[in-house]
Each structure stands twice: as structure tokens, then as C-alpha cells.
Design a protein around this motif. Sequence first.
Motif, PDB file in Angstrom:
ATOM      1  N   ALA A   1     -47.228  32.024  11.836  1.00 37.20           N
ATOM      2  CA  ALA A   1     -47.356  31.597  10.487  1.00 37.20           C
ATOM      3  C   ALA A   1     -47.920  33.026   9.543  1.00 37.20           C
ATOM      4  CB  ALA A   1     -48.219  30.501  10.076  1.00 37.20           C
ATOM      5  N   LEU A   2     -48.861  33.526  10.543  1.00 42.12           N
ATOM      6  CA  LEU A   2     -49.608  34.729   9.770  1.00 42.12           C
ATOM      7  C   LEU A   2     -48.578  35.929   9.500  1.00 42.12           C
ATOM      8  CD1 LEU A   2     -52.202  36.208   9.066  1.00 42.12           C
ATOM      9  CD2 LEU A   2     -52.304  37.037  11.242  1.00 42.12           C
ATOM     10  N   ILE A   3     -47.607  36.233  10.323  1.00 38.80           N
ATOM     11  CA  ILE A   3     -46.584  37.341  10.186  1.00 38.80           C
ATOM     12  C   ILE A   3     -45.672  36.925   9.118  1.00 38.80           C
ATOM     13  CG2 ILE A   3     -44.991  36.408  11.892  1.00 38.80           C
ATOM     14  CD1 ILE A   3     -44.724  39.471  12.639  1.00 38.80           C
ATOM     15  N   PHE A   4     -45.242  35.529   8.987  1.00 41.63           N
ATOM     16  CA  PHE A   4     -44.376  35.185   7.839  1.00 41.63           C
ATOM     17  C   PHE A   4     -45.343  35.147   6.412  1.00 41.63           C
ATOM     18  CE2 PHE A   4     -41.880  33.046  10.862  1.00 41.63           C
ATOM     19  CZ  PHE A   4     -40.788  33.516  10.693  1.00 41.63           C
ATOM     20  N   VAL A   5     -46.485  35.108   6.302  1.00 51.03           N
ATOM     21  CA  VAL A   5     -47.423  35.134   5.043  1.00 51.03           C
ATOM     22  C   VAL A   5     -47.425  36.536   4.714  1.00 51.03           C
ATOM     23  CG1 VAL A   5     -49.629  34.906   4.078  1.00 51.03           C
ATOM     24  CG2 VAL A   5     -48.636  33.040   5.269  1.00 51.03           C
ATOM     25  N   LEU A   6     -47.367  37.506   5.899  1.00 51.31           N
ATOM     26  CA  LEU A   6     -47.591  39.012   5.533  1.00 51.31           C
ATOM     27  C   LEU A   6     -46.369  39.295   4.994  1.00 51.31           C
ATOM     28  CD1 LEU A   6     -49.869  40.198   8.463  1.00 51.31           C
ATOM     29  CD2 LEU A   6     -50.463  40.103   6.060  1.00 51.31           C
ATOM     30  N   GLY A   7     -45.290  38.936   5.605  1.00 50.24           N
ATOM     31  CA  GLY A   7     -43.829  39.340   5.322  1.00 50.24           C
ATOM     32  C   GLY A   7     -43.700  38.995   3.747  1.00 50.24           C
ATOM     33  N   ASP A   8     -44.003  37.779   3.084  1.00 49.93           N
ATOM     34  CA  ASP A   8     -44.014  37.517   1.741  1.00 49.93           C
ATOM     35  C   ASP A   8     -44.898  38.480   0.897  1.00 49.93           C
ATOM     36  OD1 ASP A   8     -42.447  35.284   2.494  1.00 49.93           O
ATOM     37  OD2 ASP A   8     -43.944  33.784   2.242  1.00 49.93           O
ATOM     38  N   VAL A   9     -45.938  38.773   1.418  1.00 49.42           N
ATOM     39  CA  VAL A   9     -46.941  39.554   0.748  1.00 49.42           C
ATOM     40  C   VAL A   9     -46.583  41.295   0.422  1.00 49.42           C
ATOM     41  CG1 VAL A   9     -49.303  40.641   0.650  1.00 49.42           C
ATOM     42  CG2 VAL A   9     -48.961  38.388   1.054  1.00 49.42           C
ATOM     43  N   LEU A  10     -46.005  41.730   1.707  1.00 50.68           N
ATOM     44  CA  LEU A  10     -45.585  43.025   1.862  1.00 50.68           C
ATOM     45  C   LEU A  10     -44.043  43.521   1.761  1.00 50.68           C
ATOM     46  CD1 LEU A  10     -47.800  43.871   4.815  1.00 50.68           C
ATOM     47  CD2 LEU A  10     -48.298  44.452   2.565  1.00 50.68           C
ATOM     48  N   ASP A  11     -43.199  42.492   1.750  1.00 50.77           N
ATOM     49  CA  ASP A  11     -41.809  42.751   1.393  1.00 50.77           C
ATOM     50  C   ASP A  11     -41.380  43.220   0.070  1.00 50.77           C
ATOM     51  OD1 ASP A  11     -40.932  42.198   3.898  1.00 50.77           O
ATOM     52  OD2 ASP A  11     -40.082  40.215   3.208  1.00 50.77           O
ATOM     53  N   PRO A  12     -40.847  44.443  -0.035  1.00 48.65           N
ATOM     54  CA  PRO A  12     -40.556  44.900  -1.149  1.00 48.65           C
ATOM     55  C   PRO A  12     -39.948  43.896  -2.114  1.00 48.65           C
ATOM     56  CG  PRO A  12     -39.002  45.942   0.018  1.00 48.65           C
ATOM     57  CD  PRO A  12     -40.112  45.176   1.092  1.00 48.65           C
ATOM     58  N   PRO A  13     -39.861  44.136  -3.644  1.00 46.62           N
ATOM     59  CA  PRO A  13     -39.059  42.875  -4.300  1.00 46.62           C
ATOM     60  C   PRO A  13     -37.559  43.352  -4.525  1.00 46.62           C
ATOM     61  CG  PRO A  13     -40.379  44.939  -5.788  1.00 46.62           C
ATOM     62  CD  PRO A  13     -40.696  44.881  -4.300  1.00 46.62           C
ATOM     63  N   ILE A  14     -36.788  42.398  -4.514  1.00 43.47           N
ATOM     64  CA  ILE A  14     -35.637  42.329  -4.319  1.00 43.47           C
ATOM     65  C   ILE A  14     -34.924  43.050  -5.685  1.00 43.47           C
ATOM     66  CG2 ILE A  14     -35.282  40.701  -2.504  1.00 43.47           C
ATOM     67  CD1 ILE A  14     -34.330  38.810  -4.831  1.00 43.47           C
TER      68      ILE A  14
END
Length: 198
Positions: free
Chosen positions: A116-129
Motif C-alpha cells: 500500500a505504501l508504494i502505491f501511495v508514493l506512486g500517487d504522490v510522486l508520479d508526474p502529472p499527465i
Amino acid sequence: MLIAAFYITWFSVLAAPAAGVLLVLRWQAREGTDLRRGLAWAAAYLGMVGLCLATGLQWSWPFLNFLSCLAALYAYWIAAAGALAISTRWLRIPVSVLAALPLLPSLFLGTIGALALIFVLGDVLDPPIETRRLSSTRLCETTTWGAAFGPSGYTVSMYWSPVWIPILRYTLASDSVDETSPAPGHESATCDSVAASL
């Protein structure tokens, strides 16, 4: 970057409580003003981060926001460990127990909740589309959230982000769309629709 952020966060949620306790005990051993000064700085930083979260003020770069929240984690455990320095026993024990309650979610995220932690970090750090500058002071970004096996969607955010202050921005409005089960009449959002709501 995501993998590095995950390992840094994973280590921190497990190590920060111990680091806070060890630092407070070291300051106590010096018998000077180090303890009061350290706790004051930790509390002040937590207050500043909380104020920024409440008002929508943030760094323009997600990784800086990530580092600021990570520093807040350590600041919290330093402040929480300060309960050990309370001289009155009847007050020290309940305050210490209450301050240690976040240890349970920390242990969860550091062990079986790591996915779950890695998915939350993905939401936070992924660049905007999508990124659109609507004016010299307004910036619109569209970011995705969620995972393939659960709810997912996107969020359109409008920021006050002057071109002459490139490192800071302030959230004016945002609209989140759940593409898995969209709410009736709320199937989509765009920069124009969010701008029109201001």
C-alpha cells in the motif's frame, strides 16, 4: 525515483520512532537547553507543515513535498519522545502512550502494508499527465491516483503559481473523479471546469 523513495520511507517509518527516543535521551543526558530547543524546533516544524497542509501551500515539485513530509515524520517522533522527559510520572505514562499510538500504523506500513505504501508514493510522486498554464499566476495539473485492483481516477488541481515564484504554489481548487465508479453527473473534470468553479 519511486523505488528509492519507497526504501527511504520504509526505513523511516521503522527507524524514526527509535531515532526520536535516542535523540531525546541524548539531549536529556547533556542537562542543558538542548532538549527544550530540540523539542521546540520539532514542534515548530510540525506546526508549519500542518499549516501548509491545511492551507494548500506546497512546493512546486512533488519530491520536495515528499521530503518535507518525511522530515515531519522524524519531527513528530522527536516531539513524541519528549514525553519521556516529563518529570511527573502520572502524567508521563498516559502522554507517552498517546504519543506512541502512531507506532501501530508505522509498523503496519513497514511490514505487511508495504505494498500500500508504494502505491501511495506512486500517487504522490508520479508526474502529472497534463499541465496547462492558464495565466502568469495560474497553473492547472491533472494527476492520476489509485491502482489496477482498486478504485482509480484522476484529480484536476488549479494552483496559484506565479512564474516569478517557481518553487512554491497554492491550491486554489481541485476536482477528483473516480473512474471506477463515477458519481452521477460527475463523470469528468477539466482545467476549464475547475477554473470556472473559482
